[in-house]
Every structure is written in C-alpha cells, then in structure tokens.
Design a protein around this motif. Structure first.
Motif, PDB file in Angstrom:
ATOM      1  N   ILE A   1       0.846  -1.191   0.000  1.00 48.41           N
ATOM      2  CA  ILE A   1       0.000   0.000   0.000  1.00 48.41           C
ATOM      3  C   ILE A   1       0.886   1.248   0.000  1.00 48.41           C
ATOM      4  O   ILE A   1       1.739   1.418   0.869  1.00 48.41           O
ATOM      5  CB  ILE A   1      -0.938   0.008   1.217  1.00 48.41           C
ATOM      6  CG1 ILE A   1      -1.869  -1.210   1.173  1.00 48.41           C
ATOM      7  CG2 ILE A   1      -1.757   1.296   1.251  1.00 48.41           C
ATOM      8  CD1 ILE A   1      -2.756  -1.334   2.387  1.00 48.41           C
ATOM      9  N   ILE A   2       0.667   2.107  -0.980  1.00 49.73           N
ATOM     10  CA  ILE A   2       1.462   3.330  -1.088  1.00 49.73           C
ATOM     11  C   ILE A   2       0.838   4.383  -0.183  1.00 49.73           C
ATOM     12  O   ILE A   2      -0.109   5.077  -0.561  1.00 49.73           O
ATOM     13  CB  ILE A   2       1.522   3.809  -2.551  1.00 49.73           C
ATOM     14  CG1 ILE A   2       2.043   2.681  -3.457  1.00 49.73           C
ATOM     15  CG2 ILE A   2       2.408   5.044  -2.685  1.00 49.73           C
ATOM     16  CD1 ILE A   2       2.079   3.041  -4.917  1.00 49.73           C
ATOM     17  N   ASN A   3       1.369   4.477   1.031  1.00 52.37           N
ATOM     18  CA  ASN A   3       0.874   5.453   2.002  1.00 52.37           C
ATOM     19  C   ASN A   3       1.976   6.441   2.344  1.00 52.37           C
ATOM     20  O   ASN A   3       2.995   6.521   1.647  1.00 52.37           O
ATOM     21  CB  ASN A   3       0.358   4.738   3.253  1.00 52.37           C
ATOM     22  CG  ASN A   3       1.379   3.755   3.813  1.00 52.37           C
ATOM     23  OD1 ASN A   3       2.582   3.878   3.542  1.00 52.37           O
ATOM     24  ND2 ASN A   3       0.912   2.783   4.568  1.00 52.37           N
ATOM     25  N   LYS A   4       1.805   7.162   3.428  1.00 49.07           N
ATOM     26  CA  LYS A   4       2.766   8.202   3.801  1.00 49.07           C
ATOM     27  C   LYS A   4       4.126   7.622   4.155  1.00 49.07           C
ATOM     28  O   LYS A   4       5.140   8.320   4.034  1.00 49.07           O
ATOM     29  CB  LYS A   4       2.216   9.014   4.971  1.00 49.07           C
ATOM     30  CG  LYS A   4       0.964   9.817   4.634  1.00 49.07           C
ATOM     31  CD  LYS A   4       0.492  10.616   5.836  1.00 49.07           C
ATOM     32  CE  LYS A   4      -0.761  11.426   5.483  1.00 49.07           C
ATOM     33  NZ  LYS A   4      -1.248  12.212   6.644  1.00 49.07           N
ATOM     34  N   ASP A   5       4.168   6.392   4.619  1.00 46.07           N
ATOM     35  CA  ASP A   5       5.433   5.771   4.996  1.00 46.07           C
ATOM     36  C   ASP A   5       6.125   5.081   3.827  1.00 46.07           C
ATOM     37  O   ASP A   5       7.203   4.510   4.006  1.00 46.07           O
ATOM     38  CB  ASP A   5       5.188   4.743   6.107  1.00 46.07           C
ATOM     39  CG  ASP A   5       4.614   5.386   7.362  1.00 46.07           C
ATOM     40  OD1 ASP A   5       4.965   6.558   7.629  1.00 46.07           O
ATOM     41  OD2 ASP A   5       3.816   4.723   8.063  1.00 46.07           O
ATOM     42  N   SER A   6       5.533   5.112   2.661  1.00 49.57           N
ATOM     43  CA  SER A   6       6.096   4.415   1.510  1.00 49.57           C
ATOM     44  C   SER A   6       7.082   5.311   0.770  1.00 49.57           C
ATOM     45  O   SER A   6       6.839   6.508   0.604  1.00 49.57           O
ATOM     46  CB  SER A   6       4.970   3.978   0.559  1.00 49.57           C
ATOM     47  OG  SER A   6       5.502   3.474  -0.650  1.00 49.57           O
ATOM     48  N   PRO A   7       8.192   4.762   0.302  1.00 50.39           N
ATOM     49  CA  PRO A   7       9.118   5.558  -0.523  1.00 50.39           C
ATOM     50  C   PRO A   7       8.555   5.905  -1.893  1.00 50.39           C
ATOM     51  O   PRO A   7       9.145   6.714  -2.606  1.00 50.39           O
ATOM     52  CB  PRO A   7      10.350   4.649  -0.639  1.00 50.39           C
ATOM     53  CG  PRO A   7       9.846   3.276  -0.386  1.00 50.39           C
ATOM     54  CD  PRO A   7       8.711   3.414   0.565  1.00 50.39           C
ATOM     55  N   LEU A   8       7.417   5.307  -2.280  1.00 51.36           N
ATOM     56  CA  LEU A   8       6.772   5.614  -3.556  1.00 51.36           C
ATOM     57  C   LEU A   8       5.651   6.637  -3.395  1.00 51.36           C
ATOM     58  O   LEU A   8       4.921   6.902  -4.349  1.00 51.36           O
ATOM     59  CB  LEU A   8       6.195   4.332  -4.175  1.00 51.36           C
ATOM     60  CG  LEU A   8       7.142   3.141  -4.339  1.00 51.36           C
ATOM     61  CD1 LEU A   8       6.382   1.934  -4.872  1.00 51.36           C
ATOM     62  CD2 LEU A   8       8.303   3.497  -5.250  1.00 51.36           C
ATOM     63  N   TYR A   9       5.526   7.225  -2.214  1.00 49.16           N
ATOM     64  CA  TYR A   9       4.378   8.078  -1.899  1.00 49.16           C
ATOM     65  C   TYR A   9       4.335   9.330  -2.776  1.00 49.16           C
ATOM     66  O   TYR A   9       3.267   9.782  -3.187  1.00 49.16           O
ATOM     67  CB  TYR A   9       4.432   8.465  -0.427  1.00 49.16           C
ATOM     68  CG  TYR A   9       3.241   9.250   0.067  1.00 49.16           C
ATOM     69  CD1 TYR A   9       1.965   8.702   0.046  1.00 49.16           C
ATOM     70  CD2 TYR A   9       3.395  10.540   0.557  1.00 49.16           C
ATOM     71  CE1 TYR A   9       0.864   9.404   0.502  1.00 49.16           C
ATOM     72  CE2 TYR A   9       2.298  11.255   1.023  1.00 49.16           C
ATOM     73  CZ  TYR A   9       1.047  10.691   0.989  1.00 49.16           C
ATOM     74  OH  TYR A   9      -0.041  11.401   1.450  1.00 49.16           O
ATOM     75  N   GLU A  10       5.472   9.905  -3.088  1.00 45.62           N
ATOM     76  CA  GLU A  10       5.518  11.172  -3.820  1.00 45.62           C
ATOM     77  C   GLU A  10       5.777  10.988  -5.304  1.00 45.62           C
ATOM     78  O   GLU A  10       6.012  11.969  -6.010  1.00 45.62           O
ATOM     79  CB  GLU A  10       6.600  12.078  -3.226  1.00 45.62           C
ATOM     80  CG  GLU A  10       6.361  12.431  -1.762  1.00 45.62           C
ATOM     81  CD  GLU A  10       7.431  13.350  -1.218  1.00 45.62           C
ATOM     82  OE1 GLU A  10       8.385  13.652  -1.973  1.00 45.62           O
ATOM     83  OE2 GLU A  10       7.343  13.755  -0.044  1.00 45.62           O
ATOM     84  N   LEU A  11       5.741   9.774  -5.798  1.00 43.42           N
ATOM     85  CA  LEU A  11       6.067   9.508  -7.196  1.00 43.42           C
ATOM     86  C   LEU A  11       4.799   9.403  -8.029  1.00 43.42           C
ATOM     87  O   LEU A  11       3.902   8.607  -7.721  1.00 43.42           O
ATOM     88  CB  LEU A  11       6.870   8.212  -7.321  1.00 43.42           C
ATOM     89  CG  LEU A  11       8.264   8.208  -6.691  1.00 43.42           C
ATOM     90  CD1 LEU A  11       8.925   6.860  -6.911  1.00 43.42           C
ATOM     91  CD2 LEU A  11       9.127   9.319  -7.266  1.00 43.42           C
ATOM     92  N   SER A  12       4.735  10.191  -9.080  1.00 40.02           N
ATOM     93  CA  SER A  12       3.676  10.104 -10.081  1.00 40.02           C
ATOM     94  C   SER A  12       4.169   9.240 -11.238  1.00 40.02           C
ATOM     95  O   SER A  12       5.343   8.850 -11.270  1.00 40.02           O
ATOM     96  CB  SER A  12       3.297  11.496 -10.572  1.00 40.02           C
ATOM     97  OG  SER A  12       4.395  12.095 -11.242  1.00 40.02           O
TER      98      SER A  12
ATOM     99  N   LEU B   1      -2.941  12.559  -4.551  1.00 40.48           N
ATOM    100  CA  LEU B   1      -4.272  11.976  -4.464  1.00 40.48           C
ATOM    101  C   LEU B   1      -4.886  12.220  -3.082  1.00 40.48           C
ATOM    102  O   LEU B   1      -6.068  12.557  -2.975  1.00 40.48           O
ATOM    103  CB  LEU B   1      -4.200  10.484  -4.769  1.00 40.48           C
ATOM    104  CG  LEU B   1      -5.521   9.727  -4.838  1.00 40.48           C
ATOM    105  CD1 LEU B   1      -6.377  10.245  -5.979  1.00 40.48           C
ATOM    106  CD2 LEU B   1      -5.266   8.226  -5.003  1.00 40.48           C
ATOM    107  N   ASP B   2      -4.086  12.068  -2.030  1.00 41.78           N
ATOM    108  CA  ASP B   2      -4.589  12.327  -0.679  1.00 41.78           C
ATOM    109  C   ASP B   2      -4.929  13.802  -0.489  1.00 41.78           C
ATOM    110  O   ASP B   2      -5.911  14.147   0.182  1.00 41.78           O
ATOM    111  CB  ASP B   2      -3.562  11.884   0.358  1.00 41.78           C
ATOM    112  CG  ASP B   2      -3.404  10.378   0.404  1.00 41.78           C
ATOM    113  OD1 ASP B   2      -4.311   9.682  -0.106  1.00 41.78           O
ATOM    114  OD2 ASP B   2      -2.378   9.897   0.920  1.00 41.78           O
ATOM    115  N   GLU B   3      -4.129  14.675  -1.084  1.00 41.30           N
ATOM    116  CA  GLU B   3      -4.402  16.107  -0.967  1.00 41.30           C
ATOM    117  C   GLU B   3      -5.669  16.503  -1.703  1.00 41.30           C
ATOM    118  O   GLU B   3      -6.352  17.467  -1.302  1.00 41.30           O
ATOM    119  CB  GLU B   3      -3.206  16.902  -1.498  1.00 41.30           C
ATOM    120  CG  GLU B   3      -1.953  16.752  -0.655  1.00 41.30           C
ATOM    121  CD  GLU B   3      -0.769  17.468  -1.283  1.00 41.30           C
ATOM    122  OE1 GLU B   3      -0.916  17.940  -2.437  1.00 41.30           O
ATOM    123  OE2 GLU B   3       0.307  17.550  -0.634  1.00 41.30           O
ATOM    124  N   ASP B   4      -6.018  15.770  -2.761  1.00 42.16           N
ATOM    125  CA  ASP B   4      -7.205  16.092  -3.552  1.00 42.16           C
ATOM    126  C   ASP B   4      -8.468  15.398  -3.057  1.00 42.16           C
ATOM    127  O   ASP B   4      -9.513  15.499  -3.711  1.00 42.16           O
ATOM    128  CB  ASP B   4      -6.972  15.720  -5.020  1.00 42.16           C
ATOM    129  CG  ASP B   4      -5.905  16.597  -5.655  1.00 42.16           C
ATOM    130  OD1 ASP B   4      -5.601  17.664  -5.081  1.00 42.16           O
ATOM    131  OD2 ASP B   4      -5.357  16.211  -6.708  1.00 42.16           O
TER     132      ASP B   4
END
Length: 388
Positions: A260-271, A348-351
């Motif tokens: 799951i790509i959440n806040k703790d994931s290193p992929l969190y900020e990748l589009s 996505l979380d911000e939107d």
C-alpha cells in the motif's frame, strides 16, 4: 527442470533461468545498473581484497562456492596426490627394509609383492580405497608399515568425507529449488481495496511446498543525507499487505503481493512521470524452507522503473472446476488496464483520496461514451427538418 521453450510462458521469468532476458534499451540519459538482476544474481564485484587467507579458514564453504570444473579438479587431485604421497612412503619403507632386492624364501618383507614404485602406487590405492586384491598386504615384520597403514586409512576417510560432502552440498544447494519459484515480469500500480497499491505476482511450479515462506521488499535508489553524504545504494524497506495478513505466505497457488502506497512508503511522492524519471529499483526477496529437504532457500528479483506498469492489474489465474482449483500459468504475467489516478499518492490524498477520484470518474463520461453521445446528437440534428 522445465524447458524454456514451450512449457515456460513468456509472461513470467524463472528466477534462476532468466539469463537470456533482454535488458531494455534506453534513449537519452543512461540508466543506472541493476543492483539485483532479474534472475536474482547480485550485480556486485568485490575488488581489492587483501586478506585472501580468510577464505582458507573456511575451506569447506570455499570448495562449495567454487565452480563445478574447479571442484572436480580439486576432487581428482586430492585423491591422486594422496595416493602418490603414500606410494612414495611405501616405496621408501620397502627400500629401507630391503624388500626391493631379491631375497630367499625365508625373507619376510614389510609389504609383500612390492618390487617397484608402480607396485607401491597400486598398494597405496588398495589401502586407501579398501579394495584389497589380495596380492599385496602388510606383514607384522615392520612397525612403521603398520603405523603408515593406520595413517593412510584415516587420511583417506577425511578426504572422502570432505570431498563427498562438498559434492553433495553442491548438488543439493538451496538455490536449485529457487529455479521453480517464479515472479511476474512486470510490477503494476493500481487501486486495490480503495488504496493505491504496488503489486507483484509470485508462484511455485512444484507441488512440494515452501514452508514458512516470507516476502520482503526494498527500494534501492541514490539518495543524499541532510549532511550532504551521498548514498549510492540506499536500501529502504517497504511494508507489504500480504493476502494472509502477515509477512508469512501460504504459497500453494500464485499470490499477488501488495504494498500500500501510504505516507510511509518511498513511492508516496512519485507520479507516473516521476517514476520514469527517477532511477529506482524495487527488490523482492522470497525466503522459505524446502519441504522435502529442510534447507532454507531464497529467490530474488528486481523491478526497474520501466518494468512498473501504472494503471494496470493482474488477471485471475485460478478457476474452480469440478471441485478442483486449476491454475492457468499462461496468464501469470497478464495485466489489464483499469481506471487509476495519474498522480502520486500524496497528490491523491491532498485532492480528497480515492473516493473523490471515483466520484469524478463516474461524473465524467469516458472518451468513447462522449464520442457516442456526440454522434447521436449530430444524428438528431441532421434528422430535424429545416422548416421546423
């Protein structure tokens, strides 16, 4: 062993039989080298090792790690050299006692029927491998001959134990079991259970199970610390949401391992665009105990940015037919496109999250639907009379 042609589909890779995998060709900026290859081998070269003697302190492991050609050469030379060494000892004993000279019938030699170095060499082989043809034997005339006989038997047993154990370990290595543990050729990112997830599929081709199987994932990338230190291979563990709820898996049929790509994931900020620009590598490690031998085995693979498919998910491979669950491995690596946000999980979380995305998706018709609605509108207008 399964053949690569015919029995092995192109949609997945055997972890140890993927040497012929063609690496993607990149245009423009050169991509970084893989840290772990698709077949699981680590792309690390050890250089400038000054303390080579440390390898000799663990001779058995060194012999097991050698190539088969080198192991067979050492196996042959160890027996041959020991036979020649003790043949020289037996010849010296016979020479010192006068057994090589022609004597009368009353003369008792240390070893019977030794007349040359060739006969001493044959007697050395008979003693060490316990053949005992019966033509040559040690008598009670010489105490030194009895002592050498005992020493050669002990040395022969040691050589047999070490070399046969080495051959057995090389043939029963755990990495041979990993050849039938398979990973999907690509990883996918899509929505699963209302969360943006990174997923791979793994399976086992054998009926014998992997006991206590666990899966670990790491992201390897170049990073810089706040102090300015450059870490060329920064290994970051990522959490997984496995089907059974823990890191342990029941690998009877192919499973989809989900992160799951959440806040703790290193992929969190990748589009999707950032994923192609960044040189990241996701390493997947499967560990477990082989049911038939009890040996721990490990299978590895990795996924570069180009091997991660955004907006796709794996198709099912298991069906229920007549009380059984057949697995179709021809669909092991197949994926289909599904509606997925084309932005990072952070954006996505911000939107508003997945709920906002689904609401926008349902309210906005697809391009094919819009084209159909437009064509119907034009057709209606064309059928309206100009006088009206």
């Amino acid at each position: 062993m399964l053949s690569r042609k015919g029995l092995v589909p192109d949609d997945y890779l055997l972890t140890r039989l993927a040497e012929d995998v063609q690496q993607p060709k990149f245009k423009g900026k050169a991509r970084k080298a893989r840290f772990v290859a698709k077949n699981g081998t680590c792309n690390v070269a050890h250089t400038n090792i000054r303390e080579q003697g440390r390898f000799l302190q663990d001779v058995f492991t060194t012999l097991v790690d050698l190539k088969w050609l080198h192991t067979l050469i050492i196996f042959t030379m160890s027996f041959l050299c020991s036979w020649l060494l003790f043949a020289m000892v037996w010849w010296l004993i016979a020479f010192a006692h006068g057994d090589l000279d022609q004597k009368g019938d009353d003369f008792v030699p240390c070893v019977t029927d030794i007349h040359s170095f060739s006969s001493a060499f044959l007697f050395s082989i008979e003693v060490q491998v316990t053949i005992g043809f019966g033509g040559r034997m040690v008598t009670e005339e010489c105490l030194s001959a009895i002592v050498v006989l005992i020493i050669q038997n002990i040395v022969g047993l040691l050589i047999n134990a070490i070399m046969l154990g080495c051959i057995f370990m090389k043939t029963a290595q755990a990495n041979r079991r990993a050849e039938t543990l398979i990973f999907s050729k690509h990883a996918v990112i899509s929505i699963r259970n209302n969360r943006l997830c990174f997923m791979i599929r793994l399976g086992d081709l054998r009926k014998s199970m992997i006991i206590s199987a666990t899966v670990r994932m790491q992201v390897v990338r170049r990073s810089t610390t706040p102090e300015g230190e450059v870490v060329p291979l920064d290994q970051i563990d990522i959490h997984m949401d496995n089907p059974v709820g823990t890191n342990g898996i029941f690998l009877v049929a192919p499973l989809i391992i989900c992160h799951i790509i959440n806040k703790d994931s290193p992929l969190y900020e990748l589009s999707p665009a950032d994923l192609q620009k960044n040189d990241i590598e996701v390493i997947v490690v499967l560990e477990g105990v082989v049911e038939t031998t009890g040996i721990t085995t490990q299978a590895r693979t990795s996924y570069l940015s180009e091997e991660i498919l955004w907006g796709q998910r794996f198709v099912p491979t298991i069906t229920e037919e007549e009380g059984a669950y057949p697995v179709d491995y021809s669909k092991f690596g197949n994926a289909i496109r599904v509606p997925t946000p084309s932005c990072s999980a952070k954006k996505l979380d911000e939107d508003g999250g997945i709920a906002r995305f689904k609401l926008h998706e349902h309210s906005t018709p697809r391009p094919s639907v819009r084209r159909r609605q437009l064509s119907l509108r034009i057709k209606r207008q064309s059928t309206i009379s100009p006088l009206a």
